[in-house]
Design a protein around this motif. Structure first.
Motif, PDB file in Angstrom:
ATOM      1  N   ARG A 120       0.956  -4.124 -51.793  1.00 51.10           N
ATOM      2  CA  ARG A 120       1.141  -4.002 -50.339  1.00 51.10           C
ATOM      3  C   ARG A 120       2.629  -3.893 -49.997  1.00 51.10           C
ATOM      4  NH1 ARG A 120       0.177  -4.087 -45.231  1.00 51.10           N
ATOM      5  NH2 ARG A 120       0.538  -5.792 -43.807  1.00 51.10           N
ATOM      6  N   ALA A 121       3.457  -4.715 -50.639  1.00 49.86           N
ATOM      7  CA  ALA A 121       4.903  -4.655 -50.408  1.00 49.86           C
ATOM      8  C   ALA A 121       5.448  -3.287 -50.815  1.00 49.86           C
ATOM      9  CB  ALA A 121       5.606  -5.769 -51.181  1.00 49.86           C
ATOM     10  N   LEU A 122       5.016  -2.795 -51.946  1.00 49.41           N
ATOM     11  CA  LEU A 122       5.448  -1.476 -52.408  1.00 49.41           C
ATOM     12  C   LEU A 122       5.070  -0.400 -51.399  1.00 49.41           C
ATOM     13  CD1 LEU A 122       6.654   0.139 -54.857  1.00 49.41           C
ATOM     14  CD2 LEU A 122       4.272   0.479 -55.544  1.00 49.41           C
ATOM     15  N   ASP A 123       3.843  -0.444 -50.895  1.00 49.71           N
ATOM     16  CA  ASP A 123       3.373   0.546 -49.926  1.00 49.71           C
ATOM     17  C   ASP A 123       4.203   0.502 -48.640  1.00 49.71           C
ATOM     18  OD1 ASP A 123       1.422   1.249 -51.785  1.00 49.71           O
ATOM     19  OD2 ASP A 123      -0.184   0.156 -50.745  1.00 49.71           O
ATOM     20  N   LEU A 124       4.518  -0.704 -48.174  1.00 56.97           N
ATOM     21  CA  LEU A 124       5.325  -0.835 -46.957  1.00 56.97           C
ATOM     22  C   LEU A 124       6.722  -0.255 -47.146  1.00 56.97           C
ATOM     23  CD1 LEU A 124       4.306  -4.438 -45.895  1.00 56.97           C
ATOM     24  CD2 LEU A 124       3.890  -2.344 -44.580  1.00 56.97           C
ATOM     25  N   LEU A 125       7.335  -0.551 -48.277  1.00 52.77           N
ATOM     26  CA  LEU A 125       8.685  -0.047 -48.538  1.00 52.77           C
ATOM     27  C   LEU A 125       8.679   1.466 -48.729  1.00 52.77           C
ATOM     28  CD1 LEU A 125       9.927  -2.888 -50.882  1.00 52.77           C
ATOM     29  CD2 LEU A 125      10.442  -2.557 -48.452  1.00 52.77           C
ATOM     30  N   ALA A 126       7.656   1.982 -49.381  1.00 60.88           N
ATOM     31  CA  ALA A 126       7.542   3.434 -49.548  1.00 60.88           C
ATOM     32  C   ALA A 126       7.384   4.120 -48.187  1.00 60.88           C
ATOM     33  CB  ALA A 126       6.378   3.766 -50.469  1.00 60.88           C
ATOM     34  N   ALA A 127       6.672   3.477 -47.262  1.00 62.86           N
ATOM     35  CA  ALA A 127       6.495   4.045 -45.918  1.00 62.86           C
ATOM     36  C   ALA A 127       7.820   4.097 -45.167  1.00 62.86           C
ATOM     37  CB  ALA A 127       5.468   3.236 -45.131  1.00 62.86           C
ATOM     38  N   VAL A 128       8.647   3.083 -45.330  1.00 64.58           N
ATOM     39  CA  VAL A 128       9.979   3.099 -44.696  1.00 64.58           C
ATOM     40  C   VAL A 128      10.792   4.254 -45.251  1.00 64.58           C
ATOM     41  CG1 VAL A 128      12.173   1.855 -44.495  1.00 64.58           C
ATOM     42  CG2 VAL A 128      10.023   0.637 -44.150  1.00 64.58           C
ATOM     43  N   ALA A 129      10.769   4.422 -46.565  1.00 61.22           N
ATOM     44  CA  ALA A 129      11.533   5.500 -47.193  1.00 61.22           C
ATOM     45  C   ALA A 129      11.022   6.871 -46.768  1.00 61.22           C
ATOM     46  CB  ALA A 129      11.484   5.362 -48.712  1.00 61.22           C
ATOM     47  N   ALA A 130       9.730   6.980 -46.516  1.00 59.39           N
ATOM     48  CA  ALA A 130       9.133   8.266 -46.163  1.00 59.39           C
ATOM     49  C   ALA A 130       9.224   8.594 -44.677  1.00 59.39           C
ATOM     50  CB  ALA A 130       7.663   8.287 -46.585  1.00 59.39           C
ATOM     51  N   ALA A 131       9.654   7.626 -43.857  1.00 62.40           N
ATOM     52  CA  ALA A 131       9.746   7.870 -42.412  1.00 62.40           C
ATOM     53  C   ALA A 131      10.740   8.994 -42.147  1.00 62.40           C
ATOM     54  CB  ALA A 131      10.177   6.596 -41.696  1.00 62.40           C
ATOM     55  N   PRO A 132      10.417   9.888 -41.206  1.00 67.85           N
ATOM     56  CA  PRO A 132      11.340  10.982 -40.873  1.00 67.85           C
ATOM     57  C   PRO A 132      12.714  10.437 -40.493  1.00 67.85           C
ATOM     58  CG  PRO A 132       9.236  11.280 -39.762  1.00 67.85           C
ATOM     59  CD  PRO A 132       9.211   9.919 -40.393  1.00 67.85           C
ATOM     60  N   ALA A 133      13.748  11.064 -41.016  1.00 67.38           N
ATOM     61  CA  ALA A 133      15.123  10.608 -40.799  1.00 67.38           C
ATOM     62  C   ALA A 133      15.534  10.677 -39.334  1.00 67.38           C
ATOM     63  CB  ALA A 133      16.087  11.424 -41.650  1.00 67.38           C
ATOM     64  N   ASP A 134      15.007  11.650 -38.583  1.00 66.03           N
ATOM     65  CA  ASP A 134      15.420  11.817 -37.193  1.00 66.03           C
ATOM     66  C   ASP A 134      14.680  10.879 -36.237  1.00 66.03           C
ATOM     67  OD1 ASP A 134      13.112  13.283 -37.810  1.00 66.03           O
ATOM     68  OD2 ASP A 134      13.422  14.656 -36.127  1.00 66.03           O
ATOM     69  N   THR A 135      13.600  10.255 -36.679  1.00 67.40           N
ATOM     70  CA  THR A 135      12.876   9.313 -35.846  1.00 67.40           C
ATOM     71  C   THR A 135      12.619   8.039 -36.632  1.00 67.40           C
ATOM     72  OG1 THR A 135      10.769  10.298 -36.527  1.00 67.40           O
ATOM     73  CG2 THR A 135      11.686  11.051 -34.431  1.00 67.40           C
ATOM     74  N   PRO A 136      13.480   7.028 -36.437  1.00 65.93           N
ATOM     75  CA  PRO A 136      13.312   5.793 -37.185  1.00 65.93           C
ATOM     76  C   PRO A 136      11.935   5.182 -36.962  1.00 65.93           C
ATOM     77  CG  PRO A 136      15.351   5.761 -35.924  1.00 65.93           C
ATOM     78  CD  PRO A 136      14.584   6.975 -35.502  1.00 65.93           C
ATOM     79  N   SER A 137      11.324   4.683 -38.036  1.00 66.52           N
ATOM     80  CA  SER A 137      10.023   4.027 -37.906  1.00 66.52           C
ATOM     81  C   SER A 137      10.208   2.680 -37.216  1.00 66.52           C
ATOM     82  CB  SER A 137       9.391   3.818 -39.280  1.00 66.52           C
ATOM     83  OG  SER A 137      10.035   2.756 -39.953  1.00 66.52           O
ATOM     84  N   GLN A 138       9.118   2.072 -36.800  1.00 66.89           N
ATOM     85  CA  GLN A 138       9.224   0.784 -36.140  1.00 66.89           C
ATOM     86  C   GLN A 138       9.745  -0.282 -37.089  1.00 66.89           C
ATOM     87  OE1 GLN A 138       5.164   0.242 -34.899  1.00 66.89           O
ATOM     88  NE2 GLN A 138       4.649  -0.899 -36.727  1.00 66.89           N
ATOM     89  N   ASN A 139       9.652  -0.063 -38.401  1.00 69.94           N
ATOM     90  CA  ASN A 139      10.147  -1.027 -39.374  1.00 69.94           C
ATOM     91  C   ASN A 139      11.595  -0.779 -39.769  1.00 69.94           C
ATOM     92  OD1 ASN A 139       7.682  -2.324 -39.561  1.00 69.94           O
ATOM     93  ND2 ASN A 139       6.941  -0.909 -41.111  1.00 69.94           N
ATOM     94  N   GLN A 140      12.105   0.417 -39.474  1.00 74.52           N
ATOM     95  CA  GLN A 140      13.420   0.791 -39.917  1.00 74.52           C
ATOM     96  C   GLN A 140      14.457   0.444 -38.856  1.00 74.52           C
ATOM     97  OE1 GLN A 140      13.467   4.814 -41.201  1.00 74.52           O
ATOM     98  NE2 GLN A 140      15.466   4.663 -42.133  1.00 74.52           N
TER      99      GLN A 140
END
Length: 144
Positions: A120-140
């Motif tokens: 689960r931790a790996l999946d969350l961190l991978a999602a942060v890395a995959a978030a579009p650079a121009d629109t920060p994710s809610q976790n970023q």
């Protein structure tokens, strides 16, 4: 080679990897490390030598241990003077209720999370890395 300092770049390219095995934390009075242990990390504290070892090694040596954990390596070469990287990563995990113990080494940062929460931790961190650079994710976090 100089490590990366830019927070957005670090988050975008952290490439988290779940390492095989289960790791535990041990403490040894008098800075004494029992035979048969090959820790992946040690730290001298006033109370004794802290060591992170593979679970099977700790069990074979018959030493007490705590915190059975999964190990996630953030494979980007982060600078030792980068600001906010571990704070941002641990905040993502904290928001999800995942405890995290971080070890910053020369080239990479390493996260120890409860063994059953590793994927689960790996999946969350991978999602942060995959978030579009121009629109920060809610976790970023923002870089302000």
């Amino acid at each position: 080679m100089v490590g990366e300092r830019d927070l957005r770049t670090l988050l975008r390219h952290m490439t988290p990897q779940l390492q095989p095995g289960t790791f535990v934390f041990c403490s040894f009075a008098g800075n004494y490390l029992p035979a048969g242990l090959a820790p992946i990390a040690t730290f001298r504290e006033a109370e004794g030598l802290s060591a992170i070892v593979a679970l099977d090694e700790a069990e074979r040596a018959g030493v007490p241990y705590q915190f059975e954990s999964a190990l996630i390596t953030l494979t980007i070469h982060s600078s030792l003077d980068a600001v906010g990287f571990l704070a941002a990563v641990s905040a993502v995990l904290a928001k999800a209720g995942i405890p995290c113990h971080a070890v910053a080494a020369y080239h990479h940062d390493h996260l120890f999370v409860p063994r059953d929460m590793g994927q689960r931790a790996l999946d969350l961190l991978a999602a942060v890395a995959a978030a579009p650079a121009d629109t920060p994710s809610q976790n970023q976090p923002s870089s302000n």
